[in-house]
Design a protein around this motif. Sequence first.
Motif, PDB file in Angstrom:
ATOM      1  N   UNK A   1      24.309 -22.311  10.700  1.00 28.77           N
ATOM      2  CA  UNK A   1      25.607 -22.218  11.381  1.00 28.77           C
ATOM      3  C   UNK A   1      25.607 -23.090  12.630  1.00 28.77           C
ATOM      4  N   UNK A   2      24.574 -22.972  13.429  1.00 31.43           N
ATOM      5  CA  UNK A   2      24.511 -23.744  14.678  1.00 31.43           C
ATOM      6  C   UNK A   2      24.470 -25.239  14.388  1.00 31.43           C
ATOM      7  N   UNK A   3      23.677 -25.652  13.414  1.00 26.74           N
ATOM      8  CA  UNK A   3      23.564 -27.092  13.134  1.00 26.74           C
ATOM      9  C   UNK A   3      24.886 -27.670  12.626  1.00 26.74           C
ATOM     10  N   UNK A   4      25.583 -26.945  11.768  1.00 24.00           N
ATOM     11  CA  UNK A   4      26.869 -27.445  11.257  1.00 24.00           C
ATOM     12  C   UNK A   4      27.889 -27.535  12.387  1.00 24.00           C
ATOM     13  N   UNK A   5      27.955 -26.506  13.224  1.00 28.33           N
ATOM     14  CA  UNK A   5      28.956 -26.520  14.300  1.00 28.33           C
ATOM     15  C   UNK A   5      28.630 -27.549  15.379  1.00 28.33           C
ATOM     16  N   UNK A   6      27.360 -27.748  15.685  1.00 33.04           N
ATOM     17  CA  UNK A   6      26.996 -28.773  16.661  1.00 33.04           C
ATOM     18  C   UNK A   6      27.288 -30.168  16.127  1.00 33.04           C
TER      19      UNK A   6
ATOM     20  N   UNK B   1      29.634 -30.903  14.004  1.00 31.56           N
ATOM     21  CA  UNK B   1      31.089 -31.050  14.044  1.00 31.56           C
ATOM     22  C   UNK B   1      31.556 -31.342  15.463  1.00 31.56           C
ATOM     23  N   UNK B   2      31.008 -30.619  16.434  1.00 27.82           N
ATOM     24  CA  UNK B   2      31.400 -30.837  17.827  1.00 27.82           C
ATOM     25  C   UNK B   2      31.057 -32.257  18.264  1.00 27.82           C
ATOM     26  N   UNK B   3      29.896 -32.741  17.877  1.00 23.35           N
ATOM     27  CA  UNK B   3      29.491 -34.097  18.236  1.00 23.35           C
ATOM     28  C   UNK B   3      30.391 -35.148  17.621  1.00 23.35           C
ATOM     29  N   UNK B   4      30.856 -34.905  16.405  1.00 22.75           N
ATOM     30  CA  UNK B   4      31.723 -35.866  15.725  1.00 22.75           C
ATOM     31  C   UNK B   4      33.149 -35.803  16.259  1.00 22.75           C
ATOM     32  N   UNK B   5      33.531 -34.693  16.862  1.00 23.99           N
ATOM     33  CA  UNK B   5      34.918 -34.516  17.290  1.00 23.99           C
ATOM     34  C   UNK B   5      35.133 -34.847  18.765  1.00 23.99           C
ATOM     35  N   UNK B   6      34.088 -35.224  19.482  1.00 24.45           N
ATOM     36  CA  UNK B   6      34.258 -35.517  20.902  1.00 24.45           C
ATOM     37  C   UNK B   6      35.025 -36.817  21.078  1.00 24.45           C
ATOM     38  N   UNK B   7      35.997 -36.832  21.993  1.00 23.81           N
ATOM     39  CA  UNK B   7      36.776 -38.050  22.213  1.00 23.81           C
ATOM     40  C   UNK B   7      35.891 -39.168  22.760  1.00 23.81           C
TER      41      UNK B   7
END
Length: 86
Positions: A66-71, A73-79
């Motif tokens: 869970x943590x790896x998938x969400x991290x 995603x967060x890294x890919x979504x940062x402006x």
Amino acid sequence: MRRTQAERDAVTVEIGYALCSAAFAAAVVFGAVAGPALLFSLPGTVEGLLLPAGLVLAPVLFLIRVVSVLLRFRGAAQPGRTRPDS
């Protein structure tokens, strides 16, 4: 900063994906580790090790997934960040 509906939907989908893929991975690991102890009559020591090992490894893998998938995603979504292949 307000998020658009599409961004909120993307976060919801990503959370759902993280939870489902983590549950699947944890179930597979539990079945692979503890399954033989549940299906076959093994010596007491082996059975006593496999079942607790499965009960420990499955939730640990769930959290890591869970943590790896969400991290990711967060890294890919940062402006301002671009993908290497773009």
